[in-house]
Design an enzyme around this catalytic site. Structure first.
Site, PDB file in Angstrom:
ATOM      1  N   ASN A  16     -10.544  -2.503  -5.743  1.00 57.91           N
ATOM      2  CA  ASN A  16      -9.793  -1.679  -6.705  1.00 57.91           C
ATOM      3  C   ASN A  16     -10.526  -1.519  -8.038  1.00 57.91           C
ATOM      4  O   ASN A  16     -10.240  -0.597  -8.798  1.00 57.91           O
ATOM      5  CB  ASN A  16      -8.392  -2.264  -6.969  1.00 57.91           C
ATOM      6  CG  ASN A  16      -7.432  -2.086  -5.811  1.00 57.91           C
ATOM      7  OD1 ASN A  16      -6.458  -2.826  -5.675  1.00 57.91           O
ATOM      8  ND2 ASN A  16      -7.687  -1.096  -4.963  1.00 57.91           N
ATOM      9  N   SER A  64      -8.039  -5.171   5.299  1.00 53.76           N
ATOM     10  CA  SER A  64      -8.657  -4.849   4.001  1.00 53.76           C
ATOM     11  C   SER A  64      -8.989  -6.073   3.145  1.00 53.76           C
ATOM     12  O   SER A  64      -8.632  -6.132   1.956  1.00 53.76           O
ATOM     13  CB  SER A  64      -7.754  -3.897   3.205  1.00 53.76           C
ATOM     14  OG  SER A  64      -7.614  -2.681   3.882  1.00 53.76           O
ATOM     15  N   ASP A 121       0.831  -1.215   0.000  1.00 51.86           N
ATOM     16  CA  ASP A 121       0.000   0.000   0.000  1.00 51.86           C
ATOM     17  C   ASP A 121       0.862   1.260   0.000  1.00 51.86           C
ATOM     18  O   ASP A 121       1.973   1.257   0.527  1.00 51.86           O
ATOM     19  CB  ASP A 121      -0.897  -0.040   1.251  1.00 51.86           C
ATOM     20  CG  ASP A 121      -2.056   0.936   1.154  1.00 51.86           C
ATOM     21  OD1 ASP A 121      -2.285   1.501   0.063  1.00 51.86           O
ATOM     22  OD2 ASP A 121      -2.725   1.142   2.179  1.00 51.86           O
ATOM     23  N   GLY A 145       0.217   5.495  -4.377  1.00 55.92           N
ATOM     24  CA  GLY A 145      -0.357   6.783  -4.771  1.00 55.92           C
ATOM     25  C   GLY A 145       0.217   7.922  -3.934  1.00 55.92           C
ATOM     26  O   GLY A 145       0.624   8.961  -4.456  1.00 55.92           O
TER      27      GLY A 145
HETATM   28  C1  FPP Z   1      -1.768   0.355  -3.320  1.00 52.16           C
HETATM   29  O1  FPP Z   1      -1.352   1.674  -3.478  1.00 52.16           O
HETATM   30  C2  FPP Z   1      -1.334  -0.475  -4.403  1.00 52.16           C
HETATM   31  C3  FPP Z   1      -2.148  -0.999  -5.378  1.00 52.16           C
HETATM   32  C4  FPP Z   1      -3.590  -0.737  -5.484  1.00 52.16           C
HETATM   33  C5  FPP Z   1      -1.649  -1.841  -6.428  1.00 52.16           C
HETATM   34  C6  FPP Z   1      -0.400  -2.593  -6.141  1.00 52.16           C
HETATM   35  C7  FPP Z   1       0.279  -2.701  -7.414  1.00 52.16           C
HETATM   36  C8  FPP Z   1       1.605  -2.688  -7.595  1.00 52.16           C
HETATM   37  C9  FPP Z   1       2.593  -2.720  -6.510  1.00 52.16           C
HETATM   38  C10 FPP Z   1       2.133  -2.613  -8.967  1.00 52.16           C
HETATM   39  C11 FPP Z   1       1.822  -3.802  -9.769  1.00 52.16           C
HETATM   40  C12 FPP Z   1       2.200  -5.040  -9.094  1.00 52.16           C
HETATM   41  C13 FPP Z   1       2.741  -6.067  -9.686  1.00 52.16           C
HETATM   42  C14 FPP Z   1       3.021  -7.323  -8.911  1.00 52.16           C
HETATM   43  C15 FPP Z   1       3.073  -6.002 -11.105  1.00 52.16           C
HETATM   44  P1  FPP Z   1      -2.461   2.791  -3.542  1.00 52.16           P
HETATM   45  O2  FPP Z   1      -2.669   3.158  -4.956  1.00 52.16           O
HETATM   46  O3  FPP Z   1      -3.691   2.329  -2.813  1.00 52.16           O
HETATM   47  O4  FPP Z   1      -1.758   3.938  -2.766  1.00 52.16           O
HETATM   48  P2  FPP Z   1      -2.456   5.060  -1.883  1.00 52.16           P
HETATM   49  O5  FPP Z   1      -3.194   4.354  -0.774  1.00 52.16           O
HETATM   50  O6  FPP Z   1      -1.300   5.857  -1.396  1.00 52.16           O
HETATM   51  O7  FPP Z   1      -3.352   5.826  -2.804  1.00 52.16           O
END
Ligand code: FPP
Length: 237
Positions: A64, A188, A16, A19
């Protein structure tokens, strides 16, 4: 220092903070995901070096799907690029790949790649790398219940062992440690059934900054804990 004799068998990670990592640097969110994918690569390789049996990465949750369409398509594209690139590395490291979740919702091209990667690595004997894609723990449990009903299983035959065998994670070792980055302190909908006795590790570090060193720190922390599984401490006997 990680102690080789006390390794967890199965580690799950909620990756996590991509973003926020990007936002803090004035980058678009996609840059955070790109960097996050790099970190996933680093942690997979570290897991293989450590001889970890199983690593499950929460890459895309059921929730998501509610993100803006362009972010979903970027994440899918990243996943596609990642899977295409990674097969060679998985073979080199003897990694077995598996995906869990409601896979039918994923784009055809990704489904095909997942199948190809799973099949090509099925006989590998090193670390099993599991990506949770379009995954939700409640959804997984409900699908298992439906399967039990439709297959005509008798109520008295449903116990923890047989039910575990109906989950997406069937055949994988129990989850010993769940790590979540970015300072959020919740599960979550990740591996709900499997997390029953897992140790939980939360860190404020955003996923794109979660290096191998941070991973080793989490494992060392796990190794210092006393796991009682609901019984009393061995010291109290
Ligand atoms: C959470 O960060 C992360 C995700 C929703 C996606 C995870 C994906 C990756 C690490 C990249 C792709 C993975 C692979 C294995 C190819 P967030 O967007 O919720 O961050 P935030 O909470 O700060 O907005």
């Amino acid at each position: 220092m990680v102690q080789p004799g006390k390794m967890p068998q199965h580690v799950g990670i909620i990756m996590d903070g991509n973003g926020r990592w990007a936002g803090m640097r004035g980058f678009p969110r996609v840059e955070g995901h790109r960097m996050g994918a790099e970190r996933a690569r680093e942690i997979i390789s570290a897991s293989s070096d450590l001889g970890l049996k199983c690593l499950t990465l929460y890459a895309f949750s059921m929730e998501n799907w509610q993100r803006p369409e362009n972010e979903i398509s970027v994440l899918m594209k990243l996943l596609e690029i990642y899977l295409r690139k990674e097969l060679e590395e998985f073979q080199r490291l003897n990694i077995r790949y598996r995906a869990i979740g409601e896979k039918w919702r994923l784009p055809e091209s990704i489904l095909a790649l997942i199948k190809e990667t799973e099949e090509a690595t099925a006989e590998n004997t090193g670390t099993t790398v599991v990506s949770a894609l379009s995954y939700g723990g409640r959804n997984e449990i409900l699908r298992a219940v439906r399967q039990a009903v439709t297959s005509g299983m008798k109520a008295e035959d449903i116990d923890e062992e047989s039910f575990s065998g109906l989950l997406d994670t069937a055949g994988l070792p129990p989850v010993d440690l769940i790590i979540r980055t970015s300072g959020e302190i919740r599960i979550s909908n990740f591996l709900l059934w499997q997390a029953a006795y897992a140790e939980l590790y939360f860190t404020d570090i955003f996923w794109p900054d979660f290096t191998k060193e941070e991973f080793l720190r989490a494992i060392s922390d796990y190794q210092m804990r006393e796991r009682r599984f609901g019984t009393v401490s061995a010291k109290e006997f």
